[in-house]
Design an enzyme around this catalytic site. Structure first.
Site, PDB file in Angstrom:
ATOM      1  CB  SER A 133     -36.919  16.396  33.336  1.00 24.87           C
ATOM      2  OG  SER A 133     -36.475  17.375  34.263  1.00 24.87           O
ATOM      3  CB  SER A 149     -33.397  18.271  34.275  1.00 26.42           C
ATOM      4  OG  SER A 149     -33.718  16.910  34.297  1.00 26.42           O
ATOM      5  CE  LYS A 174     -38.449  20.512  34.467  1.00 26.61           C
ATOM      6  NZ  LYS A 174     -37.155  20.009  34.988  1.00 26.61           N
TER       7      LYS A 174
HETATM    8  N1  GLN Z   1     -32.129  12.311  34.046  1.00 23.52           N
HETATM    9  C1  GLN Z   1     -32.051  12.443  35.462  1.00 23.52           C
HETATM   10  C2  GLN Z   1     -33.212  11.723  36.116  1.00 23.52           C
HETATM   11  O1  GLN Z   1     -33.966  11.169  35.423  1.00 23.52           O
HETATM   12  C3  GLN Z   1     -32.019  13.886  35.857  1.00 23.52           C
HETATM   13  C4  GLN Z   1     -33.321  14.545  35.858  1.00 23.52           C
HETATM   14  C5  GLN Z   1     -33.297  15.939  36.394  1.00 23.52           C
HETATM   15  O2  GLN Z   1     -32.237  16.580  36.452  1.00 23.52           O
HETATM   16  N2  GLN Z   1     -34.452  16.388  36.847  1.00 23.52           N
HETATM   17  O3  GLN Z   1     -33.384  11.703  37.279  1.00 23.52           O
END
Ligand code: GLN
Length: 486
Positions: A151, A175, A76
């Protein structure tokens, strides 16, 4: 080659069926042919990958190969990689080339793996659909009109499409698990502190954790054993031995006590997702596990608490992007304040700005007690809910997400996007580990079964996930998109 698991590829390399160079070339070819459509990579590092593959083949010829030597994967784009752009999905870091490697990147390279490149993601890991990336959205290989989740959507889509057998993601509020669920792969969020955060671009430091995304639990076990462990450069990493996470994979599940949190099967859960998850739980019953309902009474407070704590930490972490030291700098600033303002206004996207504003507000004098302190108190209650539940059961099971992957562009309102995270976010607030495993489909869109365990119960989670994958073949399914373009 592209439809094999990491474990199978390792065996094939060891047996000399093909070389690491041949494998790497074949996957780079797939990325070249397929990723124009998917957009799962931000940067492909073909030259470095091919020289690393040659080095791996040479090591093997000398008898120096370990279990991961010569295996390709992707990172990532939140992990710092020396000499390679680390954008974190943001215009702010579009030209940032890291001078050092993250600890996990170092460890994977030392184990002989080959990075094919950096995967697409929501900007600064803020999002649940990958639509917040400066580099454009990623498509879900199962259905090109659907999001891959976020994400870590690029990592999930790349694995699902057979561009790489595995990838690293990060999970602050879901994410790893939610995109794994949306793309029909296996994704593990380890216990907070199990894996070093050094060199991982910070979003919300008390929640962020890196973990493996792959086809199978067995592959996740292999990778977790490589990336986990204490790191002097991350004071929150835990000094605790790292087992071989493959050791317990075959343990019997007879007598396993599974809890179903009633709050994870309530309003808002898509009925077809529920059916798939309940069918998966029946598979466990047939293996001798017992099922009982449990309660996590503060579940409905998880989203509000998280969306105070995460933006608060983000507003503080992201203050380092000031246009001075690194990252985007505006043209011709009139003075220092103008430099700060315009560099940040130009460099950050809309969702990141929204979070910075929320975070700065909740941390400001006069609001701190009402929001941030209260959210921390709620966090403690949420953690206690899990500790109480684990007094009675070994693991908890439920859906990873209330719906299958939604259509690109379907969730314009930020709150409707935040509500997506209902089953994943509390886990980060509590610091416990969780894994999502493929457990069926709604139409052509995958469903993920989420399995949760107490702190540092990764070995058990992987065992529980692996046994399911011995009894089912959901994790073996491949999207037509990847197959047609074999
Ligand atoms: N969807 C959550 C957010 O927007 C989690 C994102 C993540 O785990 N990085 O913060």
């Amino acid at each position: 080659m592209h439809d094999k698991t990491l474990t199978e590829l390792a065996a094939a390399l060891a047996a000399g069926e093909f070389s690491s160079r041949e494998l790497t070339e074949s996957l780079l070819g797939r990325i070249e042919r397929l990723d124009g459509e998917l957009n799962s990579f931000i940067t492909v590092t073909a030259d470095q990958a091919l020289s690393a593959a040659d080095a791996a083949d040479a090591a093997r010829a000398k008898g120096d190969a370990g279990p991961l030597t010569g295996l390709p994967l992707a990172l990532k784009d939140i992990f710092c990689t020396q000499g390679v752009r680390t954008s974190c999905g943001s215009k702010m870091l579009d030209t940032f080339v890291s001078p050092y490697d993250a600890t996990v990147v170092e460890k994977l390279a030392a184990a002989g793996t080959i990075s094919l490149g950096k995967t697409n993601m929501d900007e600064f890991a803020m999002g649940s659909s990958n639509e917040n990336s400066f580099y454009g959205p990623v498509k879900n290989p199962w259905d090109l009109s659907a999001v891959p989740g976020g994400s870590s959507g690029g990592s999930a889509a790349a694995v699902a499409a057979g561009l790489v057998p595995a990838a690293l993601g990060t999970d602050t509020g879901g994410s790893i698990r939610q995109p794994a669920a949306f793309c029909g792969i296996t994704g593990l969020k380890p216990t907070y502190g199990r894996v070093s955060r050094y060199g991982m671009v910070a979003y919300a430091s008390s929640l962020d954790q890196a973990g493996p995304m792959a086809r199978s639990a067995e592959d996740c076990a292999l990778l977790l054993g490589t990336i986990a462990g204490h790191d002097l450069r991350d004071s929150t990493s835990v000094a605790r031995g790292v087992p071989d996470y493959r050791d317990e994979l075959e343990a019997s599940l007879s007598g396993l006590k599974i809890g179903l949190p009633k709050e994870y099967f309530g309003d808002g859960l898509d009925p077809e997702v529920e059916t798939a998850v309940r069918d998966a739980i029946k598979v466990y019953e047939s293996m001798g596990a017992s099922i009982r309902e449990v309660s996590l009474p503060h579940t409905d407070l998880a989203i509000p608490a998280y969306y105070v704590i995460a933006p608060a930490e983000a507003s503080s972490n992201l203050s380092r992007y000031d246009g001075v030291r690194f990252g985007h700098r505006c043209e011709n600033p009139a003075d220092l304040i103008d430099l700060y303002k315009r560099s940040r206004a130009e460099g950050f996207g809309e969702e990141v700005k929204r979070r910075i504003l929320i975070g700065t507000h909740t941390l400001s004098e006069g609001f701190f007690d009402a929001y941030y302190k209260k959210a921390q108190q709620v966090r403690r209650l949420i953690r206690q809910d899990f500790l109480d539940a684990f007094e009675d059961v070994d693991v908890l099971m439920g859906p990873a997400s209330p719906t299958p992957a939604f259509d690109l562009g379907a969730k314009k309102d930020p709150v409707s996007m935040y509500l997506q995270d209902i089953y994943t976010i509390a886990i980060n607030l509590a610091g416990i580990p969780g894994i999502s495993v493929p457990a069926g489909f709604v139409g052509n869109r995958p469903v993920g079964l989420q399995i949760l365990g107490p702190h540092f119960a990764e070995q058990q989670l992987l065992n529980v996930a692996h046994q399911f994958q011995q009894a089912t073949d959901w994790h073996r399914r491949q999207p037509a998109f990847g197959k047609e373009n074999a």
